[in-house]
Design a protein around this motif. Structure first.
Motif, short mmCIF file in Angstrom:
data_model
loop_
_atom_site.label_atom_id
_atom_site.label_comp_id
_atom_site.label_asym_id
_atom_site.label_seq_id
_atom_site.Cartn_x
_atom_site.Cartn_y
_atom_site.Cartn_z
N ARG A 1 0.83 -1.20 0.00
CA ARG A 1 0.00 0.00 0.00
C ARG A 1 0.86 1.24 0.00
NH1 ARG A 1 -3.42 -3.11 3.44
NH2 ARG A 1 -2.46 -2.21 5.28
N LYS A 2 1.99 1.23 0.75
CA LYS A 2 2.88 2.39 0.77
C LYS A 2 3.48 2.62 -0.62
CE LYS A 2 4.18 2.32 5.65
NZ LYS A 2 5.28 2.21 6.63
N LEU B 1 2.18 1.79 -3.53
CA LEU B 1 1.17 2.33 -4.44
C LEU B 1 0.93 3.80 -4.15
CD1 LEU B 1 -1.39 -0.64 -4.47
CD2 LEU B 1 0.15 0.09 -6.32
N MET B 2 0.90 4.14 -2.85
CA MET B 2 0.69 5.53 -2.49
C MET B 2 1.84 6.40 -3.01
SD MET B 2 -2.17 5.97 -0.92
CE MET B 2 -1.88 7.55 -0.11
N THR B 3 3.04 5.88 -2.90
CA THR B 3 4.21 6.65 -3.38
C THR B 3 4.12 6.88 -4.89
OG1 THR B 3 5.60 5.70 -1.65
CG2 THR B 3 6.73 6.67 -3.54
N ILE B 4 3.75 5.84 -5.64
CA ILE B 4 3.63 5.98 -7.10
C ILE B 4 2.53 6.98 -7.44
CG2 ILE B 4 2.98 4.74 -9.20
CD1 ILE B 4 4.30 2.27 -7.97
N LEU B 5 1.39 6.90 -6.71
CA LEU B 5 0.26 7.79 -6.96
C LEU B 5 0.65 9.23 -6.70
CD1 LEU B 5 -2.71 8.12 -7.70
CD2 LEU B 5 -3.29 7.69 -5.29
N ILE B 6 1.31 9.44 -5.54
CA ILE B 6 1.73 10.82 -5.20
C ILE B 6 2.70 11.34 -6.25
CG2 ILE B 6 2.99 12.19 -3.51
CD1 ILE B 6 1.81 10.30 -1.34
N PHE C 1 2.91 10.45 -9.34
CA PHE C 1 2.20 10.72 -10.59
C PHE C 1 1.47 12.06 -10.52
CE2 PHE C 1 -1.67 10.29 -13.15
CZ PHE C 1 -1.11 10.09 -14.41
N ILE C 2 0.85 12.30 -9.34
CA ILE C 2 0.12 13.57 -9.16
C ILE C 2 1.09 14.75 -9.26
CG2 ILE C 2 -1.18 14.93 -7.49
CD1 ILE C 2 -2.39 12.28 -6.46
#
Length: 293
Positions: A7-8, A10-15, A17-18
């Motif tokens: 989960r961490k 995925l969150m890192t990749i999402l952040i 990307f944003i």
């Protein structure tokens, strides 16, 4: 525990990307100035482009220069070949003009000596050791040529036939004449009788014929015309020989010697005429009969 790390991640990749989208949107806005990171990135890219562009440009310029040099060399070779062809055409044209002038001269001379039988000929050889004294023509006994016949060009007399073969003959030039080869001559003067003399030699230093045996009483002037007299029985009369250039007393002091400038160029001869000594004159009776008709 593994699910927490996933989960961490995925969150890192999402952040990330944003943040990337935000940066792209921020960079695409119309702004008067770039941010420091953008400037750094732009300068870095430009510097890398310069580093790679310089050798590429150098190689490209070198290739273009070599290609241009090869093209210039090829063009230069083409121009040189064309220039050689042009020079060849000029020389060929000059030679054709010279031959044409000589042929016209011999044609005019043929019309002016209708009392004789002219035999047209061409010089085919001149030996290196006797260049100034002898030449060979493409006419012989089969064409009517005989020994001692006079040989002329359109300008004047050049010599006599020394020996005749079946199809070729050797011509002795005036520049090779000596006391054993004499030409009975007249010196034609204005308002005075002709003076008599004999062509008996050639002065190689001055390039003049020697006209010997002139009476001391005869007054000659530069430019007086010398022509064959026909008295010797070898040469026909009225063949142009040359002009008086200088007159002086001979060594004995009993006669005068005249230096005669030949009309014809004895060293540049291409086309000639051999003059048959048998005159084909029309008798006075025939002339009168023709006039009555």
């Amino acid at each position: 525990m593994p699910s927490l790390f996933r989960r961490k991640g995925l969150m890192t990749i999402l952040i990330g990307f944003i943040i990337l989208v935000a940066l792209i949107g921020f960079s695409m806005r119309d702004r008067s100035e770039l941010s420091v990171p953008e400037k750094f990135l732009q300068d870095s890219v430009g510097w890398l482009q310069s580093v790679f562009h310089a050798p590429v440009q150098l190689v490209d310029n070198t290739y273009q220069n070599v290609q241009n040099m090869l093209n210039v060399y090829d063009q230069n070779e083409v121009l040189k070949n064309r220039l050689d062809e042009y020079k060849g055409l000029i020389q060929e044209n000059q030679q054709l003009k010279k031959d044409n002038d000589e042929l016209r001269g011999t044609l005019d001379k043929t019309e002016s000596i209708r009392d004789y039988t002219p035999i047209q000929g061409t010089v085919i050889a001149r030996s290196s050791d006797r260049w100034f004294k002898q030449m060979t023509i493409n006419r012989g006994e089969e064409h009517g040529v005989e020994k001692n016949m006079a040989v002329i060009t359109g300008e004047g007399m050049v010599g006599k036939v020394q020996s005749a073969g079946a199809f070729h003959s050797n011509v002795q030039l005036l520049s090779g004449f000596d006391e054993s080869n004499k030409i009975s001559s007249w010196i034609v003067r204005e308002d005075e009788d002709n003076a008599f003399g004999l062509i008996e030699g050639y002065d190689s230093e001055s390039g003049r014929l020697l006209l010997e045996g002139i009476s001391l009483d005869e007054e000659l002037e530069e430019g007086d015309v010398v022509m064959s007299s026909g008295l010797g029985g070898v040469f026909p009369s009225d063949l142009r020989i040359g002009t008086v250039d200088k007159v002086e007393n001979d060594r004995s002091g009993l006669t005068k010697t005249a230096y005669v400038e030949p009309f014809a160029d004895l060293f540049d001869i291409t086309h000639v005429m051999v003059i048959n000594r048998d005159m084909q004159t029309v008798s006075e009776e025939e002339q009168e009969a023709g006039e009555e008709q």
